[in-house]
Design an enzyme around this catalytic site. Structure first.
Site, PDB file in Angstrom:
ATOM      1  N   ASP A  61     -10.238   5.957   1.719  1.00 36.57           N
ATOM      2  CA  ASP A  61     -10.679   7.285   2.648  1.00 36.57           C
ATOM      3  C   ASP A  61      -9.814   7.420   4.040  1.00 36.57           C
ATOM      4  OD1 ASP A  61     -12.151   8.042   0.298  1.00 36.57           O
ATOM      5  OD2 ASP A  61     -14.056   7.170   1.161  1.00 36.57           O
ATOM      6  N   GLU A  62      -8.858   6.744   4.050  1.00 38.66           N
ATOM      7  CA  GLU A  62      -8.262   6.724   5.239  1.00 38.66           C
ATOM      8  C   GLU A  62      -7.323   8.214   5.801  1.00 38.66           C
ATOM      9  OE1 GLU A  62      -7.462   4.580   2.817  1.00 38.66           O
ATOM     10  OE2 GLU A  62      -7.877   2.559   3.459  1.00 38.66           O
ATOM     11  N   GLY A  63      -7.414   8.924   4.571  1.00 39.12           N
ATOM     12  CA  GLY A  63      -6.560  10.226   4.797  1.00 39.12           C
ATOM     13  C   GLY A  63      -5.307  10.307   4.114  1.00 39.12           C
ATOM     14  N   LYS A  64      -5.295   9.471   3.208  1.00 41.50           N
ATOM     15  CA  LYS A  64      -3.903   9.345   2.145  1.00 41.50           C
ATOM     16  C   LYS A  64      -3.262  10.823   1.797  1.00 41.50           C
ATOM     17  CE  LYS A  64      -5.898   6.334  -0.396  1.00 41.50           C
ATOM     18  NZ  LYS A  64      -7.168   6.020   0.400  1.00 41.50           N
TER      19      LYS A  64
ATOM     20  N   GLY B  63     -10.646  10.189  -3.990  1.00 46.10           N
ATOM     21  CA  GLY B  63     -10.892  11.669  -3.580  1.00 46.10           C
ATOM     22  C   GLY B  63      -9.932  11.775  -2.394  1.00 46.10           C
ATOM     23  N   HIS B  64      -8.611  12.551  -2.863  1.00 41.21           N
ATOM     24  CA  HIS B  64      -7.622  12.686  -1.651  1.00 41.21           C
ATOM     25  C   HIS B  64      -7.823  14.270  -1.308  1.00 41.21           C
ATOM     26  CE1 HIS B  64      -5.232   9.049  -3.146  1.00 41.21           C
ATOM     27  NE2 HIS B  64      -6.479   8.672  -2.707  1.00 41.21           N
TER      28      HIS B  64
ATOM     29  N   GLN C  60      -7.676   4.307  -3.006  1.00 43.38           N
ATOM     30  CA  GLN C  60      -8.529   3.057  -2.587  1.00 43.38           C
ATOM     31  C   GLN C  60      -7.822   2.574  -1.278  1.00 43.38           C
ATOM     32  OE1 GLN C  60      -7.921   2.870  -6.460  1.00 43.38           O
ATOM     33  NE2 GLN C  60      -9.640   4.558  -5.720  1.00 43.38           N
TER      34      GLN C  60
ATOM     35  N   ARG D 116     -21.672  10.697  -1.161  1.00 38.26           N
ATOM     36  CA  ARG D 116     -22.279   9.462  -0.513  1.00 38.26           C
ATOM     37  C   ARG D 116     -22.034   9.317   0.960  1.00 38.26           C
ATOM     38  NH1 ARG D 116     -21.239   4.389  -4.170  1.00 38.26           N
ATOM     39  NH2 ARG D 116     -19.024   5.151  -4.307  1.00 38.26           N
TER      40      ARG D 116
ATOM     41  N   LYS E   8      -7.511  10.421  12.018  1.00 39.54           N
ATOM     42  CA  LYS E   8      -8.895  10.761  12.658  1.00 39.54           C
ATOM     43  C   LYS E   8      -9.128  10.249  14.389  1.00 39.54           C
ATOM     44  CE  LYS E   8     -11.892  11.735   9.215  1.00 39.54           C
ATOM     45  NZ  LYS E   8     -12.702  11.665   8.308  1.00 39.54           N
ATOM     46  N   SER E   9      -7.955  10.239  15.071  1.00 42.00           N
ATOM     47  CA  SER E   9      -8.064   9.997  16.638  1.00 42.00           C
ATOM     48  C   SER E   9      -9.169  10.903  17.242  1.00 42.00           C
ATOM     49  CB  SER E   9      -6.818   9.666  17.222  1.00 42.00           C
ATOM     50  OG  SER E   9      -5.783   9.401  16.233  1.00 42.00           O
TER      51      SER E   9
ATOM     52  N   GLY F 165      -6.473  16.098  13.167  1.00 40.32           N
ATOM     53  CA  GLY F 165      -7.542  17.000  12.395  1.00 40.32           C
ATOM     54  C   GLY F 165      -7.025  17.003  11.101  1.00 40.32           C
TER      55      GLY F 165
HETATM   56  P1  GDP Z   1      -8.146   9.756   1.108  1.00 43.77           P
HETATM   57  O1  GDP Z   1      -8.994   9.131   0.181  1.00 43.77           O
HETATM   58  O2  GDP Z   1      -7.399   8.574   1.837  1.00 43.77           O
HETATM   59  O3  GDP Z   1      -7.028  10.775   0.817  1.00 43.77           O
HETATM   60  O4  GDP Z   1      -9.213  10.256   2.194  1.00 43.77           O
HETATM   61  P2  GDP Z   1     -10.194  11.406   1.907  1.00 43.77           P
HETATM   62  O5  GDP Z   1      -9.738  12.663   1.634  1.00 43.77           O
HETATM   63  O6  GDP Z   1     -11.294  10.762   0.989  1.00 43.77           O
HETATM   64  O7  GDP Z   1     -10.997  11.493   3.403  1.00 43.77           O
HETATM   65  C1  GDP Z   1     -10.496  11.744   4.440  1.00 43.77           C
HETATM   66  C2  GDP Z   1     -11.236  12.926   5.314  1.00 43.77           C
HETATM   67  O8  GDP Z   1     -10.867  13.085   6.588  1.00 43.77           O
HETATM   68  C3  GDP Z   1     -11.004  14.154   4.489  1.00 43.77           C
HETATM   69  O9  GDP Z   1     -12.085  14.983   4.550  1.00 43.77           O
HETATM   70  C4  GDP Z   1      -9.732  14.768   5.463  1.00 43.77           C
HETATM   71  O10 GDP Z   1      -9.727  16.235   5.324  1.00 43.77           O
HETATM   72  C5  GDP Z   1     -10.229  14.370   6.631  1.00 43.77           C
HETATM   73  N1  GDP Z   1      -9.028  14.095   7.893  1.00 43.77           N
HETATM   74  C6  GDP Z   1      -7.894  13.471   7.557  1.00 43.77           C
HETATM   75  N2  GDP Z   1      -7.169  13.563   8.612  1.00 43.77           N
HETATM   76  C7  GDP Z   1      -8.268  13.831   9.521  1.00 43.77           C
HETATM   77  C8  GDP Z   1      -8.026  13.853  11.254  1.00 43.77           C
HETATM   78  O11 GDP Z   1      -6.808  13.236  11.608  1.00 43.77           O
HETATM   79  N3  GDP Z   1      -9.033  14.124  11.737  1.00 43.77           N
HETATM   80  C9  GDP Z   1     -10.157  14.716  11.041  1.00 43.77           C
HETATM   81  N4  GDP Z   1     -11.205  15.154  11.965  1.00 43.77           N
HETATM   82  N5  GDP Z   1     -10.287  14.704   9.841  1.00 43.77           N
HETATM   83  C10 GDP Z   1      -9.353  14.242   9.296  1.00 43.77           C
HETATM   84  P1  IMO Z   2      -9.766   6.831  -2.232  1.00 44.47           P
HETATM   85  O1  IMO Z   2      -8.392   6.834  -3.042  1.00 44.47           O
HETATM   86  C1  IMO Z   2     -13.293   4.638  -0.992  1.00 44.47           C
HETATM   87  C2  IMO Z   2     -15.206   2.171  -3.710  1.00 44.47           C
HETATM   88  C3  IMO Z   2     -16.371   2.365  -4.397  1.00 44.47           C
HETATM   89  C4  IMO Z   2     -16.970   0.892  -4.723  1.00 44.47           C
HETATM   90  C5  IMO Z   2     -15.978   0.086  -4.985  1.00 44.47           C
HETATM   91  C6  IMO Z   2     -15.728   0.129  -6.670  1.00 44.47           C
HETATM   92  O2  IMO Z   2     -10.470   8.028  -2.168  1.00 44.47           O
HETATM   93  O3  IMO Z   2      -9.669   6.149  -1.009  1.00 44.47           O
HETATM   94  P2  IMO Z   2     -14.804   1.708  -8.532  1.00 44.47           P
HETATM   95  O4  IMO Z   2     -15.505   3.009  -8.843  1.00 44.47           O
HETATM   96  O5  IMO Z   2     -13.600   1.785  -8.069  1.00 44.47           O
HETATM   97  O6  IMO Z   2     -15.246   0.660  -9.392  1.00 44.47           O
HETATM   98  O7  IMO Z   2     -15.898   1.318  -7.182  1.00 44.47           O
HETATM   99  O8  IMO Z   2     -14.569   0.964  -4.719  1.00 44.47           O
HETATM  100  N1  IMO Z   2     -14.013   3.035  -3.991  1.00 44.47           N
HETATM  101  C7  IMO Z   2     -13.583   3.719  -3.234  1.00 44.47           C
HETATM  102  N2  IMO Z   2     -14.116   3.906  -1.844  1.00 44.47           N
HETATM  103  N3  IMO Z   2     -12.521   5.453  -1.411  1.00 44.47           N
HETATM  104  C8  IMO Z   2     -11.794   5.192  -2.690  1.00 44.47           C
HETATM  105  O9  IMO Z   2     -10.792   5.978  -2.881  1.00 44.47           O
HETATM  106  C9  IMO Z   2     -12.785   4.698  -3.602  1.00 44.47           C
HETATM  107  N4  IMO Z   2     -12.379   4.376  -4.779  1.00 44.47           N
HETATM  108  C10 IMO Z   2     -13.357   3.310  -5.041  1.00 44.47           C
HETATM  109  O10 IMO Z   2     -17.306   3.086  -3.402  1.00 44.47           O
HETATM  110  O11 IMO Z   2     -17.577   0.477  -3.359  1.00 44.47           O
HETATM  111 MG    MG Z   3     -10.926   9.558  -0.611  1.00 43.48          MG
END
Ligand code: GDP
Ligand code: IMO
Ligand code: MG
Length: 423
Positions: free
Chosen positions: A13-16, A40-41, A221, A300, A328-329, A411
């Protein structure tokens, strides 16, 4: 020609998704190489928000091919939901998406097995996304899996055999075996999947490179969730690191070009497992509230804490990161002091290595305090808009991590992305 790889350096969930979408115009193709609908991207542009799970984040930019590689596990039902919703938003998905015949299928019983395994672990549960990821990769490695290409050859018989084997396993675990409704949907979704271009993607990607085309590989991940190098057993079941792009797409190691390592200005984790800089106080709650740190797939609460440079250095080493991206600075805009963990202390010792038994050790982070910037970064459009304290934070990180930060995100929107060094 070589491929570039973009992957997460923390616990996901880094923002990939956001950055892959921003970088896509520079590439001819975007390819996923591991994971599945546990991902979930999130992408935001023109006032709309999209969450992609199995489909690469390059689908919204014109003239880009998107590839689901052999290392991915695909749930036809979730794929169909995601694909139909993209088609409804005007994405010509059937024309731009190619799927490896070697990608493994997530069966309805894999999801049930995931739930049964978690229940059997009790308080030691991993906190999986419940999407059947672990059981599907288990079947792959134990040579029992069903692949996309199997849809065309005696599929009914293979499916029945797998299902029966799974049901016996679920029964032994005392889990729920009721799948009738889901199974019907799943079988229909398999027919829908057949409408796509199902290919030998290893030939396809290598052919593209031979023609001088550019490919971006999109990780899912994060490195600390990698099955070999993450905080095992609290990890996912695939190789999320750069090497995963080789096995998950059929790329030789010498075909890897730049590696973009992406991290948040702080740290989050969802699910169980070690998280040395986790904050259980108001600061953690403040980061969660401002950063909207709730799972894109499961909703969650994400656990929140300060940035962990011990874990980041480890991730940069394992992945061979050449370019860093900080996300997300803006979330830290209102903090007087920003902390960065530079080492761990335990049993009177200090270490800057991520320990094998991180889960059992009473790791105490050693922090360096940095002055906060008290500026609304979300309005910044170029590095010239950055306040001194934020530039100091960037300089400190680059020095510690010995890797340049190329891109800063301030953002969630596509436009809130600042390229700091020429790409
Ligand atoms: P991914 O799984 O690495 O693609 O990341 P996620 O989509 O799960 O989580 C990143 C969350 O941060 C999302 O809700 C994005 O819309 C949000 N996001 C991404 N970049 C930024 C940022 O620079 N600032 C803020 N405030 N939100 C961001
Ligand atoms: P993105 O690509 C954050 C975590 C789950 C759990 C562990 C194992 O959006 O960054 P799994 O269902 O893969 O067997 O779960 O890994 N997890 C993630 N956490 N971002 C994800 O994907 C994740 N995919 C799995 O919460 O701790
Ligand atoms: Mg994600």
């Amino acid at each position: 020609m070589k491929v570039d790889v973009l992957l997460g350096l923390q616990w996901g969930d880094e923002g990939k998704g956001k950055v892959v979408d921003v970088l896509t115009p520079r590439y001819d193709a975007v390819a996923r190489f591991q994971g599945g609908p546990n991902a979930g991207h999130t992408l935001e542009f023109e006032g709309k928000k999209y969450v992609l799970r199995s489909i690469p984040s390059g689908v919204f930019q014109k003239d880009t091919v998107n590839i689901i590689g052999n290392g991915v596990v695909l749930d036809p039902v979730l794929f169909e939901e995601e694909a139909r919703s993209l088609e409804a938003s005007g994405v010509p998905l059937k024309q731009i998406l190619k799927i490896s015949k070697k990608a493994h299928l997530i069966l309805p019983t894999h999801r049930k097995l995931d739930a049964a395994n978690e229940a059997a672990k009790g308080s030691a549960k991993i906190g999986t996304t419940g999407k059947g990821i672990g059981p599907t990769y288990t079947d792959k490695i134990s040579r029992n899996g069903l692949r996309v290409g199997d849809l065309f050859d005696n599929f009914g018989r293979k499916y029945q055999a797998a299902k029966e084997r799974h049901i016996a396993m679920i029964q032994r675990l005392g889990g729920d075996t009721e799948i009738a409704e889901l199974e019907e949907k799943w079988l229909n979704a398999c027919e829908y999947l057949k409408e796509y271009d199902l290919i030998d993607s290893e030939y396809y990607v290598n052919g593209m490179l031979k023609e001088g085309k550019k490919i971006l590989c999109e990780g899912a991940q994060g490195t600390m969730l990698d099955v070999d190098f993450g905080s095992y057993p609290f990890v996912t079941s695939s190789n999320t690191v750069t090497a995963g792009a080789c096995t998950g797409l059929g790329l030789a190691p010498n075909k890897i070009g730049d590696v973009y390592g992406i991290f948040k200005a702080y740290c989050t984790r969802v699910g169980s497992g070690p998280f040395p800089t986790e904050l259980f106080d108001e600061t953690g709650q403040k980061i969660r509230a401002i950063g909207h740190e709730y799972g894109a797939v499961t909703g969650r609460e994400r656990r929140c804490g300060w940035i962990d440079l011990v874990a980041l250095k480890y991730s940069i080493m394992i992945n061979g990161v050449t370019r860093l991206i900080m996300m997300k600075s803006d979330v830290l805009d209102g903090f007087e002091t920003v902390k960065a963990c530079v080492a761990y202390e335990f049993d009177g010792k200090t270490t800057d290595h991520f320990p094998f038994d991180a889960n059992d050790l009473p790791l105490k982070p050693v922090y360096k305090d940095l002055k906060g910037w008290n500026t609304d970064l979300s309005k910044a459009t170029s590095p010239a808009d950055f306040p001194k304290e934020f530039n100091d934070y960037i300089d400190f990180l680059e020095k510690e991590l010995e890797t340049p930060i190329y891109i800063l995100s301030v953002g969630p929107d596509r436009t809130q992305t600042i390229v700091r060094k020429p790409l």
